[in-house]
Scaffold this motif. Structure first.
Motif, PDB file in Angstrom:
ATOM      1  N   ILE A 296      -6.655  -3.095  28.018  1.00 44.22           N
ATOM      2  CA  ILE A 296      -5.746  -3.852  27.148  1.00 44.22           C
ATOM      3  C   ILE A 296      -4.282  -3.528  27.436  1.00 44.22           C
ATOM      4  CG2 ILE A 296      -5.090  -4.354  24.748  1.00 44.22           C
ATOM      5  CD1 ILE A 296      -7.846  -5.419  25.499  1.00 44.22           C
ATOM      6  N   LEU A 297      -3.990  -2.240  27.693  1.00 44.60           N
ATOM      7  CA  LEU A 297      -2.602  -1.840  27.961  1.00 44.60           C
ATOM      8  C   LEU A 297      -2.066  -2.529  29.213  1.00 44.60           C
ATOM      9  CD1 LEU A 297      -0.123  -0.174  27.264  1.00 44.60           C
ATOM     10  CD2 LEU A 297      -1.148   1.782  28.477  1.00 44.60           C
ATOM     11  N   SER A 298      -2.899  -2.643  30.254  1.00 46.45           N
ATOM     12  CA  SER A 298      -2.483  -3.337  31.487  1.00 46.45           C
ATOM     13  C   SER A 298      -2.146  -4.795  31.210  1.00 46.45           C
ATOM     14  CB  SER A 298      -3.591  -3.270  32.548  1.00 46.45           C
ATOM     15  OG  SER A 298      -3.718  -1.972  33.050  1.00 46.45           O
ATOM     16  N   ILE A 299      -2.985  -5.446  30.385  1.00 46.24           N
ATOM     17  CA  ILE A 299      -2.750  -6.860  30.062  1.00 46.24           C
ATOM     18  C   ILE A 299      -1.445  -7.021  29.283  1.00 46.24           C
ATOM     19  CG2 ILE A 299      -3.634  -8.827  28.727  1.00 46.24           C
ATOM     20  CD1 ILE A 299      -6.464  -7.881  29.517  1.00 46.24           C
ATOM     21  N   LEU A 300      -1.195  -6.097  28.343  1.00 48.85           N
ATOM     22  CA  LEU A 300       0.056  -6.137  27.574  1.00 48.85           C
ATOM     23  C   LEU A 300       1.275  -5.942  28.478  1.00 48.85           C
ATOM     24  CD1 LEU A 300      -0.841  -4.126  24.335  1.00 48.85           C
ATOM     25  CD2 LEU A 300      -0.186  -6.541  24.449  1.00 48.85           C
ATOM     26  N   LEU A 301       1.198  -4.938  29.376  1.00 56.06           N
ATOM     27  CA  LEU A 301       2.314  -4.666  30.296  1.00 56.06           C
ATOM     28  C   LEU A 301       2.542  -5.844  31.246  1.00 56.06           C
ATOM     29  CD1 LEU A 301       1.605  -0.915  31.184  1.00 56.06           C
ATOM     30  CD2 LEU A 301       3.531  -1.792  29.831  1.00 56.06           C
ATOM     31  N   SER A 302       1.444  -6.439  31.716  1.00 58.06           N
ATOM     32  CA  SER A 302       1.537  -7.605  32.605  1.00 58.06           C
ATOM     33  C   SER A 302       2.200  -8.778  31.890  1.00 58.06           C
ATOM     34  CB  SER A 302       0.131  -8.006  33.071  1.00 58.06           C
ATOM     35  OG  SER A 302       0.123  -9.294  33.614  1.00 58.06           O
ATOM     36  N   THR A 303       1.791  -9.011  30.639  1.00 59.37           N
ATOM     37  CA  THR A 303       2.344 -10.124  29.854  1.00 59.37           C
ATOM     38  C   THR A 303       3.841  -9.937  29.607  1.00 59.37           C
ATOM     39  OG1 THR A 303       0.205 -10.429  28.774  1.00 59.37           O
ATOM     40  CG2 THR A 303       2.113 -11.415  27.695  1.00 59.37           C
ATOM     41  N   ILE A 304       4.222  -8.724  29.189  1.00 61.41           N
ATOM     42  CA  ILE A 304       5.648  -8.446  28.934  1.00 61.41           C
ATOM     43  C   ILE A 304       6.435  -8.480  30.250  1.00 61.41           C
ATOM     44  CG2 ILE A 304       7.297  -6.692  28.122  1.00 61.41           C
ATOM     45  CD1 ILE A 304       4.973  -5.703  26.243  1.00 61.41           C
ATOM     46  N   GLY A 305       5.847  -7.906  31.310  1.00 62.14           N
ATOM     47  CA  GLY A 305       6.533  -7.827  32.597  1.00 62.14           C
ATOM     48  C   GLY A 305       6.803  -9.190  33.209  1.00 62.14           C
ATOM     49  N   PHE A 306       5.743  -9.919  33.523  1.00 57.32           N
ATOM     50  CA  PHE A 306       5.916 -11.228  34.162  1.00 57.32           C
ATOM     51  C   PHE A 306       6.533 -12.238  33.196  1.00 57.32           C
ATOM     52  CE2 PHE A 306       2.466  -9.384  36.796  1.00 57.32           C
ATOM     53  CZ  PHE A 306       3.118  -9.423  38.019  1.00 57.32           C
ATOM     54  N   GLY A 307       6.116 -12.169  31.928  1.00 50.82           N
ATOM     55  CA  GLY A 307       6.675 -13.080  30.921  1.00 50.82           C
ATOM     56  C   GLY A 307       8.155 -12.869  30.723  1.00 50.82           C
ATOM     57  N   GLY A 308       8.579 -11.602  30.629  1.00 48.07           N
ATOM     58  CA  GLY A 308      10.000 -11.283  30.437  1.00 48.07           C
ATOM     59  C   GLY A 308      10.863 -11.762  31.594  1.00 48.07           C
ATOM     60  N   ILE A 309      10.370 -11.553  32.822  1.00 47.73           N
ATOM     61  CA  ILE A 309      11.143 -11.962  34.011  1.00 47.73           C
ATOM     62  C   ILE A 309      11.248 -13.486  34.091  1.00 47.73           C
ATOM     63  CG2 ILE A 309      11.121 -11.996  36.541  1.00 47.73           C
ATOM     64  CD1 ILE A 309       9.937  -9.121  36.354  1.00 47.73           C
ATOM     65  N   VAL A 310      10.124 -14.183  33.933  1.00 47.22           N
ATOM     66  CA  VAL A 310      10.144 -15.660  34.000  1.00 47.22           C
ATOM     67  C   VAL A 310      11.011 -16.240  32.883  1.00 47.22           C
ATOM     68  CG1 VAL A 310       8.742 -17.756  33.796  1.00 47.22           C
ATOM     69  CG2 VAL A 310       7.911 -15.852  35.169  1.00 47.22           C
ATOM     70  N   TYR A 311      10.837 -15.716  31.659  1.00 48.19           N
ATOM     71  CA  TYR A 311      11.620 -16.204  30.521  1.00 48.19           C
ATOM     72  C   TYR A 311      13.109 -15.934  30.722  1.00 48.19           C
ATOM     73  CZ  TYR A 311      13.602 -16.641  25.869  1.00 48.19           C
ATOM     74  OH  TYR A 311      14.392 -17.006  24.813  1.00 48.19           O
ATOM     75  N   GLY A 312      13.451 -14.715  31.140  1.00 45.62           N
ATOM     76  CA  GLY A 312      14.859 -14.339  31.326  1.00 45.62           C
ATOM     77  C   GLY A 312      15.556 -15.202  32.357  1.00 45.62           C
ATOM     78  N   PHE A 313      14.927 -15.373  33.513  1.00 45.56           N
ATOM     79  CA  PHE A 313      15.560 -16.175  34.570  1.00 45.56           C
ATOM     80  C   PHE A 313      15.585 -17.654  34.206  1.00 45.56           C
ATOM     81  CE2 PHE A 313      15.092 -12.400  37.221  1.00 45.56           C
ATOM     82  CZ  PHE A 313      16.249 -12.451  37.988  1.00 45.56           C
ATOM     83  N   SER A 314      14.531 -18.141  33.541  1.00 45.69           N
ATOM     84  CA  SER A 314      14.524 -19.549  33.109  1.00 45.69           C
ATOM     85  C   SER A 314      15.650 -19.802  32.105  1.00 45.69           C
ATOM     86  CB  SER A 314      13.180 -19.921  32.484  1.00 45.69           C
ATOM     87  OG  SER A 314      12.140 -19.817  33.421  1.00 45.69           O
ATOM     88  N   SER A 315      15.854 -18.853  31.182  1.00 44.90           N
ATOM     89  CA  SER A 315      16.936 -18.978  30.193  1.00 44.90           C
ATOM     90  C   SER A 315      18.295 -18.937  30.866  1.00 44.90           C
ATOM     91  CB  SER A 315      16.844 -17.852  29.157  1.00 44.90           C
ATOM     92  OG  SER A 315      15.613 -17.902  28.483  1.00 44.90           O
TER      93      SER A 315
END
Length: 491
Positions: free
Chosen positions: A210-229
Motif C-alpha cells: 500500500i505504501l508503494s501505491i501511495l508514494l507512486s500516486t503522490i509522486g507521478f500525480g504531483g509531477i503531472v499535476y504541477g507541470f500541467s498547472s
C-alpha cells in the motif's frame, strides 16, 4: 519474487495454439475508441465554457484531470496485471471507459462532466499497458515489430482524426454527440472482446504494498499535476512548485522502496537491461517534443493564421494519415532490418521538421505547413514503435508488465512536462516581444508576439531533437535473455 521464478510460472501458460488475429483486432478496437476520445473534446472547449458558464482555467481540468488519472494509474498496472487475467483487465478497462462516456454524455453540470472524464481516464490508463503487454506475450521477438506497428497506427491515427471529426460533428450537432458517437463503439468493443479476448498472462498475485501505491500516486500525480498547472498558469504559483516538489520527493522514496521490496509494485530491475534504459530515455525526449509540437501547431494555426479548429484539424490530417499507413510498414521493416535503419533517419526527419517550424510566420502557406507536418509524422512513425519494441524485446517475460508500465508512465509524464515547458517558453517569448513593442495591444503585434514566442519554443524543440539523435545513435537490435522464448510459445 525473483525474475527467474516468475518466468518459470509464466512458461506454464501454453500460448502455442492461441489465435492472435482476433485478440489483436479486439485490442485495436478498444485502443482506437479510448485514444480517439483524448482529442475529440478539443474543438468543443469554447461551447462547453458557454454551456456550463466556467472559465478557461476551470475547463482545462477536463484535459489535466485526464492526464493526471492516466499518469497515476499506469504505474500500478504492472501489479494489476499479475492479479487479474488479460481478459478481465481489458473488459474492465472498456467498462470503465463506457461508464465514463455515458456519465459525460448526460452530464447536467460541469462537475458531473469532469467526473465522467475521470472515469474514462481510468479505462484508458488500464488499456495502454495491457495492450502492449499482450502483444509482447503472444508474438515472438522476430514478429513483434509488425504487430506493434498496427498498434502504433491506432495510437497515432486515433488522436489525429479527433479534432477533424469533432469539427464535423460540432458544425451541426451539440457537444453531447461527441459522447453519443463513442457509446456504440465502446459497446461493440466490449462485445467483440468478450467473444475473442483470451488470457495470455500468468496470475502470480504478488503482495500488495500500500505504501508503494501511495508514494507512486503522490509522486507521478504531483509531477503531472504541477507541470500541467504550470502550462496553464505560472511557474511562480506556490501550487505549482510545491506539488512538483512533493511529487519529486515521493518519487525518490518510491524508487528506494521498490529497490528493497522482494515483490515491487514496479520492478526497476528492468533498467539493468541497457537497451531498455537507453530506449526509455530516448522515448521521454521524443515525447516531450512530440506532445509539445502537437499542442503548439494548432495554437499557431488558430491564433496567428486565424483558422477555425476544423480547418486546423484538416491541415494536420494528411500527416496523421500517412503516419498511420507507415506505422505497420515500419513494424515490418523493423522485423527484417532491426531498429537502426529506421530510428536514426526518423530522428533526422523530426529534427528537419522542427527546424522548418522555427521559420513559420503569418505569411507561411498552408501547403508548407502540411509538408512540415507530414515530414514530422513520417519521422515519428520510424522512431516510436521500433524504439519501443527494441527496448521491450530485451526484457525477460517476467518483466513485460513492469517494462510496459515504466515506459507508459514516463512518456505520460514527459508529455505533461514537455507541454508545460514549451507553452511557458512561448508565453515568456511573447511577453518579451510585446514589452519592446510601441503598441502592445494592437492585434497585429499580439500575433507577432505569439509567433516570436513560438519560434523560441521550437528552437528548444530543435535542441531536444538533436539530443534524441545523439541517444538514438547507440540503439541496436536486442534479443530476450531467455533462449526458451520461441520454443515456449510453440514457434
Amino acid at each position: 519474487m525473483s525474475a527467474v521464478s516468475a518466468t518459470t510460472k509464466t512458461s506454464q501458460l501454453d500460448l502455442s495454439n492461441i489465435k492472435r488475429g482476433p485478440i489483436v483486432v479486439a485490442l485495436i478496437i478498444g485502443a482506437f475508441v479510448s485514444i480517439l476520445n483524448e482529442t475529440l473534446l478539443a474543438n468543443a472547449i469554447p461551447e462547453l465554457m458557454k454551456t456550463f458558464e466556467v472559465s478557461a482555467a476551470t475547463i482545462q481540468w477536463l484535459s489535466t484531470a485526464y492526464m493526471l488519472v492516466v499518469g497515476v494509474l499506469v504505474p500500478i498496472t504492472a501489479l494489476l496485471q499479475q492479479w487479474f487475467t488479460t481478459r478481465r483487465m481489458f473488459l474492465g478497462a472498456m467498462a470503465f471507459f463506457l461508464a465514463g462516456t455515458v456519465v459525460s454524455a448526460f452530464a447536467p453540470e460541469f462537475g458531473v462532466l469532469l467526473t465522467g472524464r475521470i472515469i474514462q481516464a481510468l479505462g484508458t490508463g488500464l488499456m495502454l499497458p495491457v495492450m502492449m503487454n499482450t502483444i509482447l506475450a503472444i508474438y515472438p521477438p522476430e514478429k513483434r515489430g509488425g504487430a506493434m506497428g498496427f498498434i502504433g497506427l491506432v495510437i497515432m491515427f486515433a488522436p489525429a482524426i479527433g479534432p477533424t471529426l469533432s469539427g464535423l460533428i460540432l458544425d451541426s450537432l451539440s457537444w453531447r454527440w461527441l459522447f453519443y458517437f463513442v457509446i456504440p463503439l465502446a459497446v461493440f468493443s466490449i462485445i467483440f472482446a468478450a467473444i475473442y479476448m483470451k488470457n495470455v498472462s500468468e496470475i502470480t498475485k504478488p503482495k500488495v504494498d500500500i505504501l508503494s501505491i501511495l508514494l507512486s500516486t503522490i509522486g507521478f500525480g504531483g509531477i503531472v499535476y504541477g507541470f500541467s498547472s504550470a502550462g496553464s498558469g505560472s511557474w511562480s504559483d506556490p501550487e505549482v512548485y510545491w506539488t512538483i516538489t512533493a511529487g519529486v520527493i515521493a518519487l525518490i522514496l518510491f524508487v528506494l522502496r521498490q529497490l528493497k521490496l522482494p515483490e515491487p509494485v514496479m520492478d526497476l530491475r528492468a533498467f539493468k537491461f541497457p537497451m531498455f534504459s537507453l530506449v526509455t530515455v530516448l522515448l521521454v525526449v521524443v515525447m516531450m517534443t512530440l506532445f509539445s509540437t502537437m499542442m503548439l501547431l494548432p495554437m499557431f494555426l488558430q491564433t496567428a493564421l486565424l483558422m477555425t479548429a476544423f480547418k486546423s484539424g484538416l491541415i494536420m490530417l494528411p500527416g496523421s494519415i500517412i503516419n498511420g499507413i507507415l506505422a505497420p510498414v515500419s513494424g515490418k521493416l523493423f522485423d527484417k532490418f532491426g531498429p537502426r535503419v529506421l530510428v536514426i533517419p526518423g530522428l533526422v526527419l523530426i529534427i528537419l521538421a522542427i527546424w522548418m517550424f522555427t521559420g513559420v510566420d503569418v505569411g507561411t502557406s498552408t501547403g508548407y505547413i502540411v509538408t512540415i507536418h507530414i515530414i514530422m509524422m513520417i519521422g515519428i512513425s520510424m522512431v516510436m514503435m521500433p524504439a519501443q519494441t527494441t527496448g521491450l524485446n530485451q526484457l525477460p517475460r517476467s518483466l513485460y508488465p513492469h517494462g510496459t508500465a515504466i515506459m507508459n508512465t514516463l512518456t505520460q509524464v514527459a508529455g505533461a512536462v514537455g507541454t508545460a515547458l514549451f507553452i511557458s517558453i512561448m508565453s515568456h517569448g511573447s511577453k518579451n516581444y510585446l514589452s519592446g513593442s510601441s503598441d502592445p495591444k494592437n492585434p497585429a503585434e499580439l500575433i507577432k508576439g505569439m509567433i516570436s514566442g513560438l519560434h523560441n519554443a521550437f528552437w528548444l524543440g530543435l535542441i531536444i531533437g538533436i539530443v534524441a539523435l545523439g541517444i538514438g545513435l547507440f540503439i541496436k537490435k536486442t534479443r530476450p535473455p531467455e533462449g526458451e522464448e520461441g520454443r515456449m510459445m510453440g514457434h
